[in-house]
Design a protein around this motif. Structure first.
Motif, PDB file in Angstrom:
ATOM      1  N   LEU A 232      29.071  39.191  40.719  1.00 39.83           N
ATOM      2  CA  LEU A 232      30.224  37.871  41.275  1.00 39.83           C
ATOM      3  C   LEU A 232      31.141  37.187  40.381  1.00 39.83           C
ATOM      4  N   PHE A 233      30.956  38.055  39.289  1.00 37.27           N
ATOM      5  CA  PHE A 233      32.454  37.309  38.004  1.00 37.27           C
ATOM      6  C   PHE A 233      33.204  38.328  38.417  1.00 37.27           C
ATOM      7  N   ALA A 234      32.856  39.623  38.757  1.00 38.69           N
ATOM      8  CA  ALA A 234      34.239  40.547  39.341  1.00 38.69           C
ATOM      9  C   ALA A 234      35.215  40.135  40.085  1.00 38.69           C
TER      10      ALA A 234
ATOM     11  N   LYS B 193      21.496  40.829  36.094  1.00 38.25           N
ATOM     12  CA  LYS B 193      22.692  40.837  35.221  1.00 38.25           C
ATOM     13  C   LYS B 193      23.553  41.724  36.024  1.00 38.25           C
ATOM     14  N   HIS B 194      23.364  42.882  37.145  1.00 37.81           N
ATOM     15  CA  HIS B 194      23.919  43.349  37.573  1.00 37.81           C
ATOM     16  C   HIS B 194      25.042  42.495  39.351  1.00 37.81           C
ATOM     17  N   PHE B 195      23.568  41.203  39.413  1.00 37.90           N
ATOM     18  CA  PHE B 195      24.646  40.583  40.392  1.00 37.90           C
ATOM     19  C   PHE B 195      25.354  39.344  39.883  1.00 37.90           C
ATOM     20  N   LEU B 196      25.568  39.243  38.482  1.00 36.94           N
ATOM     21  CA  LEU B 196      26.096  38.297  38.159  1.00 36.94           C
ATOM     22  C   LEU B 196      27.208  38.402  37.667  1.00 36.94           C
TER      23      LEU B 196
ATOM     24  N   LYS C 121      31.787  47.940  36.109  1.00 38.16           N
ATOM     25  CA  LYS C 121      31.581  50.075  36.412  1.00 38.16           C
ATOM     26  C   LYS C 121      31.092  50.642  35.108  1.00 38.16           C
ATOM     27  N   GLN C 122      32.065  50.304  34.185  1.00 36.87           N
ATOM     28  CA  GLN C 122      31.241  50.534  32.996  1.00 36.87           C
ATOM     29  C   GLN C 122      30.687  50.332  32.682  1.00 36.87           C
ATOM     30  N   TYR C 123      29.915  48.854  32.250  1.00 34.06           N
ATOM     31  CA  TYR C 123      29.182  48.601  32.015  1.00 34.06           C
ATOM     32  C   TYR C 123      27.548  48.331  33.128  1.00 34.06           C
TER      33      TYR C 123
ATOM     34  N   ALA D 109      27.735  51.401  33.952  1.00 37.27           N
ATOM     35  CA  ALA D 109      26.868  53.450  33.188  1.00 37.27           C
ATOM     36  C   ALA D 109      26.178  52.937  32.396  1.00 37.27           C
ATOM     37  N   ALA D 110      27.442  52.403  31.173  1.00 37.17           N
ATOM     38  CA  ALA D 110      26.363  51.893  29.868  1.00 37.17           C
ATOM     39  C   ALA D 110      24.858  51.365  30.452  1.00 37.17           C
ATOM     40  N   ALA D 111      24.440  50.903  31.578  1.00 35.82           N
ATOM     41  CA  ALA D 111      23.216  50.055  31.167  1.00 35.82           C
ATOM     42  C   ALA D 111      21.778  51.570  32.311  1.00 35.82           C
ATOM     43  N   GLU D 112      22.854  52.062  32.979  1.00 39.69           N
ATOM     44  CA  GLU D 112      22.481  53.460  33.517  1.00 39.69           C
ATOM     45  C   GLU D 112      22.316  54.641  31.987  1.00 39.69           C
ATOM     46  N   ILE D 113      22.748  54.445  31.805  1.00 38.58           N
ATOM     47  CA  ILE D 113      22.752  55.832  30.491  1.00 38.58           C
ATOM     48  C   ILE D 113      22.006  55.208  29.420  1.00 38.58           C
ATOM     49  N   ALA D 114      21.669  53.868  28.556  1.00 45.09           N
ATOM     50  CA  ALA D 114      20.810  53.337  27.795  1.00 45.09           C
ATOM     51  C   ALA D 114      19.186  53.224  28.575  1.00 45.09           C
ATOM     52  N   ALA D 115      18.800  53.088  29.766  1.00 47.84           N
ATOM     53  CA  ALA D 115      17.984  53.360  30.507  1.00 47.84           C
ATOM     54  C   ALA D 115      17.102  54.667  30.919  1.00 47.84           C
ATOM     55  N   ASP D 116      18.494  56.058  30.736  1.00 50.32           N
ATOM     56  CA  ASP D 116      18.271  57.304  30.664  1.00 50.32           C
ATOM     57  C   ASP D 116      17.999  57.312  28.905  1.00 50.32           C
ATOM     58  N   GLU D 117      17.523  57.016  28.040  1.00 51.39           N
ATOM     59  CA  GLU D 117      18.161  57.334  26.247  1.00 51.39           C
ATOM     60  C   GLU D 117      16.756  56.414  26.376  1.00 51.39           C
TER      61      GLU D 117
END
Length: 268
Positions: A176-178, A170-173, A192-194, A196-204
């Protein structure tokens, strides 16, 4: 890249020459029918609308340039990913016996297969999740030795969430889109917010819904903030030490909400 761009333009020219007779005849038939019906077929004639013809040419050139730029970014990212994979593969080692027991104990406790964890030789406290289709957790022998069992459990649960969510792909895609649609307003910030949200979800996940924060917070404090090299940015890798400040504050204060709009401008 120039060769591929030239081949693409030649392909467009060949495709246009192949399809032009068919669509010209269709256009002429439609125009004739419209003229017979209402006498307004001449309105569609390109000779009467030079601006339309020029606009189509400009649109075609712009589309070709955009495709070439997008292709160039894709090639750069693929090359960077391959280089990163080769470098990581060279640093792969067997888990030292004195650390394997601790790793085995923790993985059995959280029911995580050891096959998903690869130890790498590094002097830094590094851990990340990488792999587009079969992601795995990579952890340095130094970091593995530094962490306690509870801290290691929090780290592995965090990275396992990236595996479950297929975050490296997902990060790669998303990157690439960005890069391809860089001209869209606020797209960089949303990207960047996406992340960050992925990291915080992993922390949760690692803290059982932010109920057990101490072990993860300690692991974050021990983690090495990697240098954000271009190769690492393009590789689609989920680093444990990503967005450190905001994540530590989220763990420290129950009511804290990350201010991603301001914090990410200088940290990503």
């Amino acid at each position: 890249i120039m060769f591929l761009g030239s081949m693409f333009l030649l392909f467009l020219v060949a495709l246009a020459r192949l399809l032009a007779p068919k669509y010209v005849s269709m256009y002429q038939s439609f125009s004739g029918s419209l003229y017979a019906l209402c006498g307004c077929g001449d309105v569609l004639a390109i000779s009467n609308r030079p601006g339309v013809f020029l606009g189509l040419i400009i649109f075609g050139i712009t589309l070709a340039i955009f495709f070439l730029f997008f292709l160039q970014r894709l090639i750069v990212m693929i090359i960077a990913s391959k280089q990163f994979a080769q470098t990581t593969s060279k640093n792969t080692i067997n888990t030292p016996k004195n650390l394997h027991k601790k790793l085995q104990k923790v993985t059995e406790r959280i029911k995580l297969s050891e096959k998903k964890i690869i130890t790498i030789q590094s002097d830094g406290n590094e851990v990340f999740c990488a792999g587009y289709f079969f992601p795995k957790i990579y952890i340095s022998n130094t970091f593995l030795n530094t962490l306690t069992e509870n801290e290691l459990e929090a780290v592995l649960l965090h990275e396992y969430q990236h595996i479950v969510s297929r975050d490296p792909l997902k990060h790669f895609l998303v990157k690439l889109f960005a890069y391809g649609f860089f001209f869209l307003p606020s797209l960089k910030l949303l990207t960047k917010q996406y992340f960050a949200a992925a990291e915080i979800a992993a922390d949760e996940r690692a803290t059982n819904g932010f109920e057990c924060k101490i072990s993860l917070a300690r692991a974050l404090c021990k983690a090495l903030v990697e240098n954000q090299q271009v190769q690492k940015k393009l590789a689609g890798v989920c680093y444990f030490s990503f967005i450190m400040d905001e994540r530590i504050r989220t763990l420290q204060y129950d009511t804290y909400r990350p201010n991603l709009k301001t914090s990410l401008k200088t940290r990503v």
